[in-house]
Scaffold this motif. Structure first.
Motif, PDB file in Angstrom:
ATOM      1  N   GLN A 197       0.811  -1.215   0.000  1.00 50.22           N
ATOM      2  CA  GLN A 197       0.000   0.000   0.000  1.00 50.22           C
ATOM      3  C   GLN A 197       0.854   1.279   0.000  1.00 50.22           C
ATOM      4  OE1 GLN A 197      -2.949  -0.970  -1.102  1.00 50.22           O
ATOM      5  NE2 GLN A 197      -4.183  -0.054   0.510  1.00 50.22           N
ATOM      6  N   PRO A 198       1.771   1.456   0.986  1.00 50.23           N
ATOM      7  CA  PRO A 198       2.559   2.693   0.970  1.00 50.23           C
ATOM      8  C   PRO A 198       3.476   2.810  -0.241  1.00 50.23           C
ATOM      9  CG  PRO A 198       3.349   1.190   2.677  1.00 50.23           C
ATOM     10  CD  PRO A 198       2.059   0.635   2.181  1.00 50.23           C
ATOM     11  N   ILE A 199       4.075   1.681  -0.683  1.00 52.85           N
ATOM     12  CA  ILE A 199       4.933   1.742  -1.867  1.00 52.85           C
ATOM     13  C   ILE A 199       4.108   2.153  -3.082  1.00 52.85           C
ATOM     14  CG2 ILE A 199       6.358   0.357  -3.429  1.00 52.85           C
ATOM     15  CD1 ILE A 199       7.184  -1.337  -1.044  1.00 52.85           C
ATOM     16  N   HIS A 200       2.909   1.591  -3.182  1.00 52.64           N
ATOM     17  CA  HIS A 200       2.017   1.910  -4.293  1.00 52.64           C
ATOM     18  C   HIS A 200       1.643   3.399  -4.297  1.00 52.64           C
ATOM     19  CE1 HIS A 200      -1.152   1.330  -7.232  1.00 52.64           C
ATOM     20  NE2 HIS A 200      -2.059   1.788  -6.386  1.00 52.64           N
ATOM     21  N   SER A 201       1.228   3.908  -3.167  1.00 54.24           N
ATOM     22  CA  SER A 201       0.795   5.307  -3.110  1.00 54.24           C
ATOM     23  C   SER A 201       1.961   6.271  -3.317  1.00 54.24           C
ATOM     24  CB  SER A 201       0.107   5.595  -1.768  1.00 54.24           C
ATOM     25  OG  SER A 201       0.968   5.313  -0.684  1.00 54.24           O
ATOM     26  N   ILE A 202       3.136   5.972  -2.751  1.00 54.01           N
ATOM     27  CA  ILE A 202       4.308   6.842  -2.960  1.00 54.01           C
ATOM     28  C   ILE A 202       4.666   6.900  -4.443  1.00 54.01           C
ATOM     29  CG2 ILE A 202       6.771   7.113  -2.482  1.00 54.01           C
ATOM     30  CD1 ILE A 202       6.253   5.843   0.251  1.00 54.01           C
ATOM     31  N   ARG A 436      -7.314   6.149   1.883  1.00 57.63           N
ATOM     32  CA  ARG A 436      -7.445   7.534   1.425  1.00 57.63           C
ATOM     33  C   ARG A 436      -6.203   8.031   0.695  1.00 57.63           C
ATOM     34  NH1 ARG A 436     -11.899  10.116   3.456  1.00 57.63           N
ATOM     35  NH2 ARG A 436     -13.023   9.000   5.117  1.00 57.63           N
ATOM     36  N   SER A 437      -5.007   7.634   1.150  1.00 60.90           N
ATOM     37  CA  SER A 437      -3.777   8.080   0.491  1.00 60.90           C
ATOM     38  C   SER A 437      -3.694   7.526  -0.924  1.00 60.90           C
ATOM     39  CB  SER A 437      -2.555   7.645   1.302  1.00 60.90           C
ATOM     40  OG  SER A 437      -2.540   8.260   2.567  1.00 60.90           O
ATOM     41  N   VAL A 438      -3.986   6.239  -1.069  1.00 68.88           N
ATOM     42  CA  VAL A 438      -3.943   5.623  -2.399  1.00 68.88           C
ATOM     43  C   VAL A 438      -5.035   6.210  -3.285  1.00 68.88           C
ATOM     44  CG1 VAL A 438      -4.167   3.452  -3.659  1.00 68.88           C
ATOM     45  CG2 VAL A 438      -2.955   3.496  -1.477  1.00 68.88           C
ATOM     46  N   LEU A 439      -6.204   6.461  -2.710  1.00 70.47           N
ATOM     47  CA  LEU A 439      -7.309   7.059  -3.467  1.00 70.47           C
ATOM     48  C   LEU A 439      -6.916   8.428  -4.013  1.00 70.47           C
ATOM     49  CD1 LEU A 439     -10.360   6.744  -4.249  1.00 70.47           C
ATOM     50  CD2 LEU A 439     -10.873   8.047  -2.168  1.00 70.47           C
ATOM     51  N   LEU A 440      -6.322   9.255  -3.147  1.00 70.93           N
ATOM     52  CA  LEU A 440      -5.917  10.600  -3.574  1.00 70.93           C
ATOM     53  C   LEU A 440      -4.832  10.536  -4.634  1.00 70.93           C
ATOM     54  CD1 LEU A 440      -5.905  13.678  -3.294  1.00 70.93           C
ATOM     55  CD2 LEU A 440      -4.325  13.420  -1.349  1.00 70.93           C
ATOM     56  N   LEU A 457     -14.862   5.619  -1.347  1.00 72.42           N
ATOM     57  CA  LEU A 457     -14.169   4.734  -0.411  1.00 72.42           C
ATOM     58  C   LEU A 457     -14.840   3.366  -0.305  1.00 72.42           C
ATOM     59  CD1 LEU A 457     -13.502   7.334   2.416  1.00 72.42           C
ATOM     60  CD2 LEU A 457     -11.756   6.249   0.991  1.00 72.42           C
ATOM     61  N   SER A 458     -16.031   3.225  -0.882  1.00 70.57           N
ATOM     62  CA  SER A 458     -16.759   1.958  -0.858  1.00 70.57           C
ATOM     63  C   SER A 458     -17.654   1.917  -2.090  1.00 70.57           C
ATOM     64  CB  SER A 458     -17.586   1.830   0.429  1.00 70.57           C
ATOM     65  OG  SER A 458     -18.513   2.900   0.524  1.00 70.57           O
ATOM     66  N   ILE A 459     -18.600   0.995  -2.119  1.00 70.65           N
ATOM     67  CA  ILE A 459     -19.492   0.899  -3.275  1.00 70.65           C
ATOM     68  C   ILE A 459     -20.254   2.206  -3.445  1.00 70.65           C
ATOM     69  CG2 ILE A 459     -21.479  -0.287  -4.246  1.00 70.65           C
ATOM     70  CD1 ILE A 459     -20.664  -2.800  -2.865  1.00 70.65           C
ATOM     71  N   PRO A 460     -20.106   2.877  -4.608  1.00 68.48           N
ATOM     72  CA  PRO A 460     -20.812   4.145  -4.812  1.00 68.48           C
ATOM     73  C   PRO A 460     -22.310   3.929  -4.991  1.00 68.48           C
ATOM     74  CG  PRO A 460     -19.707   3.488  -6.822  1.00 68.48           C
ATOM     75  CD  PRO A 460     -19.299   2.496  -5.765  1.00 68.48           C
TER      76      PRO A 460
END
Length: 546
Positions: A197-202, A436-440, A457-460
């Motif tokens: 997750q953090p590697i992906h978002s960075i 939220r970090s990955v989403l942004l 953040l979930s099913i729209p």
């Protein structure tokens, strides 16, 4: 594509083959004893009749095991009775000269215990003791040698008892090993997800920063962050690839792939790493289509290219194709320092690295080429290496089968190849990610590419018709998964909306859960170029047909 896996060991088949081998050897001794001891004609005739009957029954047992594999208790007991009866009869008819055949008693007893477990060891021991007691009743020489009989009985009890203790220790060791492996697997699975997750978002954030209006000093810092992140991601992927291969969870899925597009994509994804290394990557490949798993082949070429960037920095690298005996080979050429002949045989071993005196500290742990070789074996390909010290190294992936693409595949491929840099302009994307970090980070990057992004953040909740494509994380908490989101949105809109699933879990397991070959499953940490090429492919190949 089917994958050959190791055959499961069948203990009954092994016992049946060993029975033929050992009994055949024993029969030679039996015949030699009977003919040299001037046995009676009646006894000799009985033995000569019995030996072929025994061999025929043994062959029939082997055939039955092959035709009906698995645990068959009745068949096992019959085989044990056959063995003990044959040994007892031979020892009775041969007298003292047949005492060496007692070794077969121990073989049958221990063999059944080792192959089938303690329960069968106890049964075999009881049969062995019964055989000796029957032999004692009818054999005069054992009546005359009570100490010999006592020795045989004690040996028949002590040896299986010791073997049983060893089996118990082996079982405990195996259970401890299984528990440790399960704990390791659970730890690595959780750790891999949490680290992805953090590697992906960075990675996504640095890709966004790279397109921003930065001062030279700021751009240099972004380069440094991106370079360090690239090294971490490469190491992380190598470790996880090896872990996945060790677990036997990789199954090739053959698709029709254009070589030039795949190799160009790999080169583009490594353009920043090549710039850092001062390397120019050239791709010379025909628009030839082959049948192969594109993800696994990409991993192989990626690892070969990463090695070239490490060991041939400052010099050009060429990725080319060559036709060989009706198949195609991908070759990666570099002009690095080369590899000495004594190292060539070992460079594909795990953790093996070629180090020289006063060598620079080169990143990696020596898994890249090992992964390449194991993936090649998995897909029925071959990997060959040629190298000259001071002139460079060539590594070839051989055995790729050429195919003719369908008209639809050629159309999609052509549209992808002709796509402009702004091909994603106006693409309406529904982005679902519970981090939220990955989403942004993902939303920011998509908007820089010209996409119109709706985040959740979930099913729209809505009518499901305000977007052209869905990008969703697979793990969205306890309430739903990415597969649930896609199904819900498709049902809501009444259309088969194209979708992409991004996951930090094992790709194979997620593919099985999604159960839709038209939905790409991308693994975190995801390189921005990989995401963009997938979006272009979906827009070029699927959206016009909706």
């Amino acid at each position: 594509m089917t994958v050959d896996t190791e055959k499961v060991y069948d203990p009954e088949r092994g016992q049946a083959w060993v029975r033929l081998l050992v009994s055949g050897t024993a029969m030679i001794y039996v015949l030699a004893v009977f003919f040299s001891a001037n046995a009676t004609e009646e006894t000799t005739r009985l033995i000569l009749y019995f030996i072929p009957v025994f061999m025929i029954v043994s062959l029939l047992l082997l055939g039955d095991v092959i035709q009906r594999p698995g645990v068959k208790p009745a068949r096992r007991l019959f085989a044990m009775l056959l063995d003990y009866f044959s040994i007892t009869l031979s020892m009775y008819l041969g007298g003292e000269a047949m005492l060496p055949v007692y070794g077969a008693v121990l073989w049958v007893t221990v063999g059944n215990g080792v192959r089938y477990g303690s329960f069968y060891l106890a049964i075999a021991t009881a049969m062995a003791l019964l055989s000796l007691l029957i032999l004692y009743q009818f054999s005069p020489y054992l009546h005359e040698e009570p100490y010999l009989l006592a020795t045989l009985l004690i040996t028949t009890l002590v040896v299986p008892a010791y073997v049983n203790s060893l089996l118990a220790q082996s079982r405990r060791a195996n259970e401890a090993e299984r528990a440790a492996n399960q704990a390791k697997s659970q730890f690595l699975a959780q750790a891999s997800h949490d680290l992805r997750q953090p590697i992906h978002s960075i990675g996504l954030f640095t890709a966004c920063l790279r397109d921003a209006d930065l001062a030279p000093a700021q751009r240099q810092m972004v380069d440094s962050i991106d370079k360090s992140l690239h090294s971490v991601a490469q190491l992380f992927r190598s470790i996880l690839d090896m872990y996945t291969l060790d677990g036997g969870r990789v199954t090739p899925r053959a698709e029709v792939v254009c070589l030039s597009e795949l190799l160009t994509s790999v080169a583009q994804q490594n353009s920043e790493a090549a710039r850092w290394a001062g390397v120019s990557i050239r791709v010379r490949a025909p628009r030839q289509h082959v049948l192969v798993d594109p993800g696994l082949l990409t991993t192989m070429v990626q690892n070969l290219l990463s090695n070239a960037l490490k060991y041939a920095s400052g010099r050009p690298v060429l990725i080319g194709c060559r036709r060989r005996a009706g198949t195609f080979a991908i070759e990666v050429y570099d002009r690095g320092r080369g590899i000495e002949p004594q190292h060539i045989a070992n460079v594909f071993d795990e953790f093996y690295r070629v180090r020289q005196v006063r060598d620079n500290d080169i990143e990696g742990v020596g898994l890249g080429l090992a992964i390449v070789r194991r993936l090649a074996r998995l897909m029925g390909l071959e990997v060959r290496m040629r190298s000259q010290v001071g002139k460079g190294t060539t590594v070839a992936i051989e055995g790729l089968l050429p195919v003719r693409p369908t008209a639809e595949e050629r159309s999609v491929s052509s549209r992808q190849a002709s796509g402009s840099p702004r091909m994603l302009d106006g693409l309406r994307v529904c982005l679902i990610e519970d981090d939220r970090s990955v989403l942004l980070a993902t939303a920011t990057l998509l908007r820089k590419w010209g996409c119109l992004v709706q985040t959740s953040l979930s099913i729209p909740q809505g009518d499901g018709g305000d977007f052209d494509l869905v990008i969703t994380d697979f793990d969205l908490g306890r309430e739903a998964s990415g597969a649930d989101c896609i199904q819900y949105l498709r049902e809501l809109s009444g259309q088969r909306i194209p979708a992409i699933v991004v996951t930090g879990h094992e790709v194979k397991r997620v593919q099985e859960a999604v159960d839709d070959p038209d939905i790409p499953v991308l693994s975190k940490p995801l390189h921005p170029a990989e995401l963009r090429s997938t979006l272009v492919a979906l827009k070029a190949g699927l959206l016009p047909g909706r």
